[in-house]
Design an enzyme around this catalytic site. Structure first.
Site, PDB file in Angstrom:
ATOM      1  N   ILE A 103     -15.228  -3.550 -37.692  1.00 49.64           N
ATOM      2  CA  ILE A 103     -15.242  -4.270 -36.421  1.00 49.64           C
ATOM      3  C   ILE A 103     -14.122  -3.749 -35.532  1.00 49.64           C
ATOM      4  O   ILE A 103     -12.966  -3.716 -35.965  1.00 49.64           O
ATOM      5  CB  ILE A 103     -15.030  -5.786 -36.680  1.00 49.64           C
ATOM      6  CG1 ILE A 103     -16.147  -6.333 -37.569  1.00 49.64           C
ATOM      7  CG2 ILE A 103     -14.933  -6.546 -35.367  1.00 49.64           C
ATOM      8  CD1 ILE A 103     -15.874  -7.726 -38.117  1.00 49.64           C
TER       9      ILE A 103
ATOM     10  N   TYR B   5      -6.667   6.476 -26.527  1.00 50.67           N
ATOM     11  CA  TYR B   5      -6.977   5.390 -27.459  1.00 50.67           C
ATOM     12  C   TYR B   5      -6.336   4.068 -27.032  1.00 50.67           C
ATOM     13  O   TYR B   5      -6.654   3.011 -27.554  1.00 50.67           O
ATOM     14  CB  TYR B   5      -6.534   5.792 -28.865  1.00 50.67           C
ATOM     15  CG  TYR B   5      -7.374   5.204 -29.970  1.00 50.67           C
ATOM     16  CD1 TYR B   5      -8.719   5.529 -30.115  1.00 50.67           C
ATOM     17  CD2 TYR B   5      -6.815   4.318 -30.886  1.00 50.67           C
ATOM     18  CE1 TYR B   5      -9.478   4.989 -31.132  1.00 50.67           C
ATOM     19  CE2 TYR B   5      -7.580   3.773 -31.910  1.00 50.67           C
ATOM     20  CZ  TYR B   5      -8.905   4.111 -32.031  1.00 50.67           C
ATOM     21  OH  TYR B   5      -9.654   3.575 -33.039  1.00 50.67           O
TER      22      TYR B   5
ATOM     23  N   SER C   8     -23.979   3.230 -36.452  1.00 49.31           N
ATOM     24  CA  SER C   8     -22.802   2.489 -36.937  1.00 49.31           C
ATOM     25  C   SER C   8     -22.427   2.916 -38.351  1.00 49.31           C
ATOM     26  O   SER C   8     -23.308   3.111 -39.209  1.00 49.31           O
ATOM     27  CB  SER C   8     -23.097   0.985 -37.006  1.00 49.31           C
ATOM     28  OG  SER C   8     -23.426   0.471 -35.754  1.00 49.31           O
ATOM     29  N   ILE C   9     -21.127   3.006 -38.589  1.00 45.84           N
ATOM     30  CA  ILE C   9     -20.661   3.349 -39.935  1.00 45.84           C
ATOM     31  C   ILE C   9     -21.160   2.278 -40.917  1.00 45.84           C
ATOM     32  O   ILE C   9     -21.625   2.588 -42.013  1.00 45.84           O
ATOM     33  CB  ILE C   9     -19.115   3.480 -39.943  1.00 45.84           C
ATOM     34  CG1 ILE C   9     -18.698   4.656 -39.034  1.00 45.84           C
ATOM     35  CG2 ILE C   9     -18.592   3.671 -41.363  1.00 45.84           C
ATOM     36  CD1 ILE C   9     -17.228   4.735 -38.703  1.00 45.84           C
TER      37      ILE C   9
ATOM     38  N   TYR D  29      -8.114   4.288 -37.750  1.00 51.78           N
ATOM     39  CA  TYR D  29      -8.091   5.601 -37.087  1.00 51.78           C
ATOM     40  C   TYR D  29      -6.647   6.080 -37.004  1.00 51.78           C
ATOM     41  O   TYR D  29      -5.715   5.269 -36.891  1.00 51.78           O
ATOM     42  CB  TYR D  29      -8.736   5.479 -35.690  1.00 51.78           C
ATOM     43  CG  TYR D  29      -8.786   6.798 -34.981  1.00 51.78           C
ATOM     44  CD1 TYR D  29      -9.436   7.880 -35.572  1.00 51.78           C
ATOM     45  CD2 TYR D  29      -8.141   6.995 -33.766  1.00 51.78           C
ATOM     46  CE1 TYR D  29      -9.448   9.110 -34.959  1.00 51.78           C
ATOM     47  CE2 TYR D  29      -8.159   8.220 -33.139  1.00 51.78           C
ATOM     48  CZ  TYR D  29      -8.800   9.270 -33.752  1.00 51.78           C
ATOM     49  OH  TYR D  29      -8.802  10.496 -33.150  1.00 51.78           O
TER      50      TYR D  29
HETATM   51  P1  NAI Z   1     -19.959   0.340 -33.787  1.00 54.62           P
HETATM   52  O1  NAI Z   1     -19.857   0.082 -32.324  1.00 54.62           O
HETATM   53  O2  NAI Z   1     -21.272   0.674 -34.335  1.00 54.62           O
HETATM   54  O3  NAI Z   1     -19.321  -0.888 -34.608  1.00 54.62           O
HETATM   55  C1  NAI Z   1     -18.370  -1.796 -34.095  1.00 54.62           C
HETATM   56  C2  NAI Z   1     -18.878  -3.180 -34.463  1.00 54.62           C
HETATM   57  O4  NAI Z   1     -17.939  -4.214 -34.142  1.00 54.62           O
HETATM   58  C3  NAI Z   1     -20.192  -3.534 -33.734  1.00 54.62           C
HETATM   59  O5  NAI Z   1     -21.202  -3.805 -34.676  1.00 54.62           O
HETATM   60  C4  NAI Z   1     -19.825  -4.764 -32.942  1.00 54.62           C
HETATM   61  O6  NAI Z   1     -20.920  -5.644 -32.724  1.00 54.62           O
HETATM   62  C5  NAI Z   1     -18.739  -5.358 -33.845  1.00 54.62           C
HETATM   63  N1  NAI Z   1     -17.971  -6.388 -33.149  1.00 54.62           N
HETATM   64  C6  NAI Z   1     -17.361  -6.305 -31.941  1.00 54.62           C
HETATM   65  N2  NAI Z   1     -16.821  -7.503 -31.617  1.00 54.62           N
HETATM   66  C7  NAI Z   1     -17.077  -8.351 -32.655  1.00 54.62           C
HETATM   67  C8  NAI Z   1     -16.779  -9.714 -32.925  1.00 54.62           C
HETATM   68  N3  NAI Z   1     -16.080 -10.465 -32.048  1.00 54.62           N
HETATM   69  N4  NAI Z   1     -17.219 -10.266 -34.088  1.00 54.62           N
HETATM   70  C9  NAI Z   1     -17.914  -9.547 -34.981  1.00 54.62           C
HETATM   71  N5  NAI Z   1     -18.229  -8.227 -34.779  1.00 54.62           N
HETATM   72  C10 NAI Z   1     -17.818  -7.648 -33.633  1.00 54.62           C
HETATM   73  O7  NAI Z   1     -18.934   1.544 -34.051  1.00 54.62           O
HETATM   74  P2  NAI Z   1     -18.296   2.151 -35.387  1.00 54.62           P
HETATM   75  O8  NAI Z   1     -17.717   3.446 -34.967  1.00 54.62           O
HETATM   76  O9  NAI Z   1     -19.261   2.104 -36.499  1.00 54.62           O
HETATM   77  O10 NAI Z   1     -17.058   1.178 -35.645  1.00 54.62           O
HETATM   78  C11 NAI Z   1     -16.781   0.570 -36.871  1.00 54.62           C
HETATM   79  C12 NAI Z   1     -15.294   0.638 -37.178  1.00 54.62           C
HETATM   80  O11 NAI Z   1     -14.916   1.992 -37.412  1.00 54.62           O
HETATM   81  C13 NAI Z   1     -14.393   0.120 -36.050  1.00 54.62           C
HETATM   82  O12 NAI Z   1     -13.312  -0.586 -36.609  1.00 54.62           O
HETATM   83  C14 NAI Z   1     -13.911   1.415 -35.428  1.00 54.62           C
HETATM   84  O13 NAI Z   1     -12.704   1.260 -34.719  1.00 54.62           O
HETATM   85  C15 NAI Z   1     -13.738   2.261 -36.681  1.00 54.62           C
HETATM   86  N6  NAI Z   1     -13.596   3.698 -36.462  1.00 54.62           N
HETATM   87  C16 NAI Z   1     -14.503   4.355 -35.674  1.00 54.62           C
HETATM   88  C17 NAI Z   1     -14.324   5.703 -35.405  1.00 54.62           C
HETATM   89  C18 NAI Z   1     -15.264   6.411 -34.492  1.00 54.62           C
HETATM   90  O14 NAI Z   1     -14.903   7.502 -33.991  1.00 54.62           O
HETATM   91  N7  NAI Z   1     -16.440   5.907 -34.241  1.00 54.62           N
HETATM   92  C19 NAI Z   1     -13.204   6.478 -35.997  1.00 54.62           C
HETATM   93  C20 NAI Z   1     -12.350   5.688 -36.851  1.00 54.62           C
HETATM   94  C21 NAI Z   1     -12.540   4.343 -37.057  1.00 54.62           C
END
Ligand code: NAI
Length: 273
Positions: free
Chosen positions: A95, A160, A21-22, A150
């Site tokens: 999120i 997407y 996770s970021i 994004y």
């Molecule tokens: P990740 O899956 O590790 O993180 C997403 C998080 O959102 C998870 O920890 C999840 O438990 C949380 N989440 C989902 N529903 C929730 C809720 N109802 N209440 C609280 N938390 C909730 O993935 P990642 O990639 O680290 O995502 C973090 C952010 O970065 C997101 O906004 C994602 O869209 C964005 N992002 C990711 C990219 C990628 O390619 N992975 C590219 C650009 C942006």
């Protein structure tokens, strides 16, 4: 190398699910840079265990909060201020989730209830974080709020789906609330538009691997890693970027400004031979 950029700062970091996770990387860097913070995620994610490990490493308290629940967010701020001993200087909103994408619903066959739920989780939750923060006066003067976005907010990427609408709304909320909170308390609000990154959310997108490679070949610097995204977020939380607000900041190795790269031209030429 640490610079002490967040020494004395208190924060809330959402969205760390596993070590990819970021938000996980942001937590480790924030710790390195001297911050104290709480960690939060949806109650269901808390049960998966990995985040407990991170909390231990960072000496951070875990506070469950569903990002769609105003009550949970109120509790998150109140408890965080209590545990950390004062107002919050930085908030990471990391999120995102589309139920339609996760369940393989195509863009021409969206389930609108799921779409609304996805918008609530991925975009309106940022408004809730900001509105609750303001109402409770929980964020310090010159505090900094960062959310992750994004480029599908600006350009169409068919895979997407309705997450594109969520990101467009997220960036709009950052601008609109950034204005309001800037006037009220000098609090700044920005989004980082990150390269495709191999995480749980990222890899849930159909065709992610092919797209990851495409972006890698398009960007003169290559795709930005989650670690580097965390570094960038830390600078935005620090006092070195005090006048940056209401921006969508591309952190993508140059992808967003590239028309086509030499590598891709060569690939197409080879295919046509
Ligand atoms: P990740 O899956 O590790 O993180 C997403 C998080 O959102 C998870 O920890 C999840 O438990 C949380 N989440 C989902 N529903 C929730 C809720 N109802 N209440 C609280 N938390 C909730 O993935 P990642 O990639 O680290 O995502 C973090 C952010 O970065 C997101 O906004 C994602 O869209 C964005 N992002 C990711 C990219 C990628 O390619 N992975 C590219 C650009 C942006």
């Amino acid at each position: 190398m640490a610079y002490g950029l967040l020494k004395g700062k208190r924060g809330i970091i959402s969205g760390a699910l596993d070590e990819n996770s970021i938000a996980w990387k942001v937590a480790l860097k924030a710790k390195e840079e001297g911050a104290i913070f709480t960690l939060t995620n949806a109650p269901i994610a808390m049960r998966m265990g990995a985040i407990q490990e991170l909390a231990k490493t960072c000496d951070a308290q875990l506070i469950p909060a569903d990002a769609t629940s105003v009550e949970d967010i109120e509790n998150l701020y109140t408890q965080s201020m209590d545990v950390l001993g004062g107002k919050i200087d930085f908030v990471l909103h990391s999120i995102g989730m589309s139920i339609n994408v996760r369940k393989g619903k195509s863009y021409g066959d969206l389930n609108y209830e799921w779409m609304q739920k996805g918008l609530d989780i991925s975009a309106i939750s940022l408004h809730k974080f900001l509105q609750v923060g303001e109402k409770l006066d929980a964020i310090s003067e010159w505090g900094s709020v960062v959310a992750l976005s994004y480029i599908a907010a600006q350009r169409t990427y068919s895979f997407y789906s309705d997450m594109a609408e969520a990101k467009a709304m997220l960036e709009s909320i950052a601008r609109s609330y950034g204005y309001r909170y800037g006037k009220a308390k000098n609090v700044r609000v920005n989004t980082i538009s990150q390269s495709p990154t191999r995480t749980k959310a990222g890899s849930g997108i159909e065709g992610f691997d092919a797209f990851y490679e495409f972006a890698e070949k398009m960007s003169p610097l290559g795709n930005a890693t989650a670690d580097d995204c965390a570094n960038y977020a830390i600078t935005l939380f620090s006092d070195l970027t005090k006048y940056v607000t209401m921006q969508n900041l591309f952190h993508d190795g140059g992808y967003s400004s590239t028309g086509i790269s030499e590598e891709l031209v060569q690939m197409i030429q080879q295919q046509n031979q």
